[in-house]
Design a protein around this motif. Structure first.
Motif, PDB file in Angstrom:
ATOM      1  N   GLU A 156       0.837  -1.207   0.000  1.00 42.18           N
ATOM      2  CA  GLU A 156       0.000   0.000   0.000  1.00 42.18           C
ATOM      3  C   GLU A 156       0.871   1.256   0.000  1.00 42.18           C
ATOM      4  OE1 GLU A 156      -3.216  -0.037  -0.511  1.00 42.18           O
ATOM      5  OE2 GLU A 156      -2.927  -2.211  -0.664  1.00 42.18           O
ATOM      6  N   SER A 170       0.764   4.088  -2.891  1.00 44.60           N
ATOM      7  CA  SER A 170       0.405   5.465  -2.524  1.00 44.60           C
ATOM      8  C   SER A 170       1.305   6.505  -3.163  1.00 44.60           C
ATOM      9  CB  SER A 170       0.444   5.627  -0.998  1.00 44.60           C
ATOM     10  OG  SER A 170       1.774   5.653  -0.523  1.00 44.60           O
ATOM     11  N   CYS A 196       4.694   9.405   1.258  1.00 37.57           N
ATOM     12  CA  CYS A 196       3.357   8.802   1.366  1.00 37.57           C
ATOM     13  C   CYS A 196       2.384   9.839   1.911  1.00 37.57           C
ATOM     14  CB  CYS A 196       3.429   7.581   2.286  1.00 37.57           C
ATOM     15  SG  CYS A 196       1.844   6.821   2.636  1.00 37.57           S
ATOM     16  N   ASN A 197       1.198   9.952   1.300  1.00 33.07           N
ATOM     17  CA  ASN A 197       0.230  10.951   1.744  1.00 33.07           C
ATOM     18  C   ASN A 197      -0.645  10.457   2.897  1.00 33.07           C
ATOM     19  OD1 ASN A 197      -1.394   9.131   0.416  1.00 33.07           O
ATOM     20  ND2 ASN A 197      -1.848  10.478  -1.319  1.00 33.07           N
ATOM     21  N   ASN A 198      -0.401   9.229   3.370  1.00 30.86           N
ATOM     22  CA  ASN A 198      -1.107   8.691   4.529  1.00 30.86           C
ATOM     23  C   ASN A 198      -0.121   8.674   5.694  1.00 30.86           C
ATOM     24  OD1 ASN A 198      -2.140   6.963   6.549  1.00 30.86           O
ATOM     25  ND2 ASN A 198      -3.350   5.809   5.069  1.00 30.86           N
ATOM     26  N   PRO A 209      -0.495   2.120  -9.690  1.00 27.18           N
ATOM     27  CA  PRO A 209      -0.506   1.685  -8.288  1.00 27.18           C
ATOM     28  C   PRO A 209      -0.698   0.180  -8.114  1.00 27.18           C
ATOM     29  CG  PRO A 209      -2.489   2.947  -8.814  1.00 27.18           C
ATOM     30  CD  PRO A 209      -1.566   3.096  -9.968  1.00 27.18           C
TER      31      PRO A 209
END
Length: 263
Positions: free
Chosen positions: A119, A123, A171-173, A224
């Motif tokens: 993940e 991302s 990563c934007n999370n 992705p």
């Protein structure tokens, strides 16, 4: 306040000390007021009569907040108590200490890495700058050549981990990035992993290069799902290697499934 009325810490189920309660109240007030890192905390919030405690208790409460990294003090003109922010690296350092004497197993770590790193890779697909690609390629270049010493072997293994660390920075999370970074930190610190990383294994280096070069191409192609697939395969191969090598360690070292025999 009577002892039996003292609230419990929901995380530890232990009764909170009076300074901890005051620290929580100040923390909640900072949040409610929308203060940000660098903002000065109003002086009237920090008066003993405002929080209805003694100066000694208030002093201890401020020490609690400072230890947690939530406030800092400055003296002199323009001084006072200011809101601070906790850096991810500082938080990870504290978490590393949590597992210092009872570390997780390699299997524990890879159970999470197999789920999270695909993940993470997905991302960042299409979100990396030219400078970031250069940084990732720089990590790869550090382990392209066969090492001549155990120290070089170890440095190359760390460079491979640095490749994954670089991905977390983009990563934007934030929760995903933090968790992946923490798992990498655990791998760097574990004694059994350090021993494995010093062992020569040209096949492993070639396999890692293969996956990471393919991953960079998939990221650049903004795909992705392909990133997930490549990273999942990478994690499966890495887990297999680490577990096999851990199983070959002398009896005094950590086993592949349990670092202490208690898990």
């Amino acid at each position: 306040m009577k002892i039996e009325d003292t609230p419990l810490d929901p995380k530890t189920r232990k009764r909170l000390r009076r300074p901890d309660i005051v620290a929580q109240q100040i923390r909640e007030r900072i949040i409610e007021a929308g203060l940000r890192p660098g903002d000065r905390i109003p002086a009237d919030w920090l008066l003993p009569e405002s929080v209805k405690v003694s100066r000694g208790t208030l002093r201890e409460a401020l020490k609690v907040l400072e230890f947690q990294g939530l406030i800092s003090s400055r003296s002199g003109p323009g001084g006072g108590i200011f809101v601070s922010s906790v850096e991810p690296g500082e938080a990870i350092g504290l978490l590393d200490n949590l597992f210092l004497f009872d570390p997780p197993s390699i299997a524990d770590i890879y159970t999470l890495r197999k789920q999270l790193e695909p993940e993470l890779a997905a991302s960042v697909a299409g979100n990396l700058t030219a400078e970031t690609f250069q940084a990732l390629q720089g990590c790869i270049r550090l382990y392209e050549d066969e090492p001549e010493t155990a120290e070089e072997e170890y440095a190359q293994r760390l460079a491979e981990l640095d490749f994954h660390e670089e991905l977390t920075r983009h990563c934007n999370n934030p929760i995903l990035a933090f968790t992946c970074s923490f798992l990498l930190s655990l791998l760097r610190d574990m004694t059994v992993c350090r021993s494995i990383y010093k062992e020569p294994n040209p096949a492993l280096r070639e396999t890692g290069l293969h996956y990471q070069v393919r991953l960079l191409r998939a990221i650049k192609a903004e795909d992705p799902e392909l990133c997930r697939t490549i990273m999942r395969g990478h994690m499966l191969e890495a887990e297999k290697y680490m577990l096999e090598r851990a199983a070959m360690r002398p009896p005094g070292e950590s086993s592949p499934t349990s670092s202490t025999g208690s898990r």
